[in-house]
Motif scaffolding. Structure first.
Motif, mmCIF file in Angstrom:
data_model
loop_
_atom_site.group_PDB
_atom_site.id
_atom_site.type_symbol
_atom_site.label_atom_id
_atom_site.label_comp_id
_atom_site.label_asym_id
_atom_site.label_seq_id
_atom_site.Cartn_x
_atom_site.Cartn_y
_atom_site.Cartn_z
ATOM 1 N N ARG A 88 28.553 7.666 -8.936
ATOM 2 C CA ARG A 88 27.586 6.464 -8.946
ATOM 3 C C ARG A 88 27.523 5.960 -10.311
ATOM 4 O O ARG A 88 27.436 4.947 -10.766
ATOM 5 C CB ARG A 88 26.142 7.125 -8.793
ATOM 6 N N GLU A 89 27.783 6.746 -11.519
ATOM 7 C CA GLU A 89 27.857 6.321 -12.932
ATOM 8 C C GLU A 89 29.018 5.611 -13.097
ATOM 9 O O GLU A 89 29.126 4.732 -13.988
ATOM 10 C CB GLU A 89 27.832 7.521 -13.771
ATOM 11 N N ALA A 90 30.230 5.813 -12.525
ATOM 12 C CA ALA A 90 31.327 5.114 -12.320
ATOM 13 C C ALA A 90 31.114 3.822 -12.008
ATOM 14 O O ALA A 90 31.960 2.938 -12.544
ATOM 15 C CB ALA A 90 32.534 5.729 -12.033
ATOM 16 N N LEU A 94 29.963 -7.882 5.555
ATOM 17 C CA LEU A 94 28.670 -8.089 6.114
ATOM 18 C C LEU A 94 27.606 -8.668 5.277
ATOM 19 O O LEU A 94 26.863 -9.466 5.782
ATOM 20 C CB LEU A 94 28.091 -6.975 7.031
ATOM 21 N N TYR A 95 27.561 -8.079 4.146
ATOM 22 C CA TYR A 95 26.213 -8.252 3.283
ATOM 23 C C TYR A 95 26.567 -8.944 2.075
ATOM 24 O O TYR A 95 25.615 -9.182 1.089
ATOM 25 C CB TYR A 95 25.452 -7.053 3.057
ATOM 26 N N GLY A 96 27.839 -9.120 1.662
ATOM 27 C CA GLY A 96 28.185 -9.744 0.443
ATOM 28 C C GLY A 96 27.934 -8.850 -0.540
ATOM 29 O O GLY A 96 27.857 -9.556 -1.987
ATOM 30 N N ILE A 97 27.857 -7.715 -0.673
ATOM 31 C CA ILE A 97 27.988 -6.705 -1.780
ATOM 32 C C ILE A 97 28.974 -7.057 -2.746
ATOM 33 O O ILE A 97 30.168 -6.764 -2.254
ATOM 34 C CB ILE A 97 27.738 -5.412 -1.398
ATOM 35 N N LEU A 118 21.971 0.734 6.925
ATOM 36 C CA LEU A 118 20.770 1.483 6.433
ATOM 37 C C LEU A 118 20.353 1.413 4.920
ATOM 38 O O LEU A 118 19.511 1.085 4.287
ATOM 39 C CB LEU A 118 20.894 2.874 6.863
ATOM 40 N N ALA A 119 21.440 1.480 4.001
ATOM 41 C CA ALA A 119 21.513 1.601 2.623
ATOM 42 C C ALA A 119 21.030 0.121 2.119
ATOM 43 O O ALA A 119 20.104 -0.061 1.416
ATOM 44 C CB ALA A 119 22.723 1.827 1.900
ATOM 45 N N VAL A 120 21.639 -0.959 2.844
ATOM 46 C CA VAL A 120 21.327 -2.352 2.187
ATOM 47 C C VAL A 120 19.997 -2.669 2.933
ATOM 48 O O VAL A 120 19.098 -3.062 1.820
ATOM 49 C CB VAL A 120 22.364 -3.232 3.021
ATOM 50 N N GLU A 148 25.213 0.244 -5.658
ATOM 51 C CA GLU A 148 24.796 1.616 -5.698
ATOM 52 C C GLU A 148 24.553 2.237 -4.340
ATOM 53 O O GLU A 148 24.861 3.541 -3.744
ATOM 54 C CB GLU A 148 23.505 2.069 -6.408
ATOM 55 N N ALA A 149 23.933 1.476 -3.355
ATOM 56 C CA ALA A 149 23.545 1.880 -2.078
ATOM 57 C C ALA A 149 24.734 2.122 -1.153
ATOM 58 O O ALA A 149 24.845 2.981 -0.648
ATOM 59 C CB ALA A 149 22.572 1.004 -1.523
#
Length: 252
Positions: A205-207, A119-122, A33-35, A49-50
């Motif tokens: 998220r900031e880290a 799966l998405y190579g993040i 969902l996020a990607v 971040e997602a």
């Protein structure tokens, strides 16, 4: 006592077929969902971040449903009365349950990041790995203390799951776990500011992205969580006495 109780309840959760199935399925769904959400929005550079936000959604879901379901499970198992009769403050007996749900929710964060990578190579290149390693456990502990406040309201409710279903998506939406708070209506700002989930998600998220200072956000998260712990302890004592007086403690 808290450590032993949290370990015991974490073992119980790890033996639950429902918890196992949820832990295996939800991270894949949330990572996907996020990607696709961020890709469709033309922001592929924010996929890390997602993925982090989706992982926090999994942790929150685990705390919320675990806090509500734990009390109900104690009712079904016939052990809720024994927990409330223990020679300890009710909050110290229920707190390990909420901490255990937060600890098991850590898997959602790890699994979501792993699925996003496989799966998405993040790319899992955190701006501050040390701060991220501190912010995630801090956020989880904070959510566990927040769970005590939620659990104190579930003692009186026969169908606590009905409340948890209505709280899951609004809280992670208002907390900015996946959608920035700045794009939400203005009236959501004060609501988000008093939630530990907002500051915990911001710290993590900031880290991960280096978008701001981590420690102030983490400190505010823990401060609000401690306030929730104190308020939850007081409410737990009040609710427990009221449930005894009304004879509604063991109703399922």
């Amino acid at each position: 006592m808290i450590a032993v109780g949290a370990l015991l309840h974490a073992k119980q959760l790890s033996r639950s077929p429902f918890e196992i199935a949820t832990a295996l399925i939800i991270p894949v769904v949330q990572a996907t969902l996020a990607v696709y959400l961020f890709r469709a929005g033309g922001e592929p550079g924010r996929l890390l971040e997602a993925a982090v936000g989706a992982g926090l959604m999994g942790v929150w879901s685990s705390v919320l449903f675990g806090s509500g379901g734990a009390i109900q499970n104690q009712r079904w198992q016939g052990t809720l009365e024994m927990i409330m009769l223990a020679p300890r403050p009710p909050a110290l007996v229920v707190l390990p349950i909420t901490l255990a749900t937060a600890i098991t929710g850590t898997y959602a964060m790890v699994a979501t990041l792993a699925w996003g990578r496989l799966l998405y190579g993040i790319p899992l290149t955190f701006a501050d790995p040390v701060a991220f390693a501190v912010a995630v456990p801090g956020c989880i502990v904070g959510l566990g203390m927040f769970g005590l406040l939620l659990a104190s309201t579930f003692v009186l409710m026969r169908n606590a799951n009905a409340l948890t279903n209505t709280l899951e998506y609004p809280i992670w939406l208002v907390s900015g776990m996946l959608v920035p708070i700045t794009v939400l209506p203005g009236w959501t700002g004060p609501v988000a500011a008093v939630l530990p989930t907002t500051w915990g998600a911001r710290a993590v998220r900031e880290a991960a992205t280096g978008s701001g200072p981590v420690w102030p956000s983490l400190g505010i998260c823990l401060a609000i969580s401690l306030a929730c712990l104190v308020l939850g302890a007081l409410m737990m004592t009040h609710v427990e006495r009221r449930a005894r007086a009304a004879a509604t403690l063991a109703l399922a």
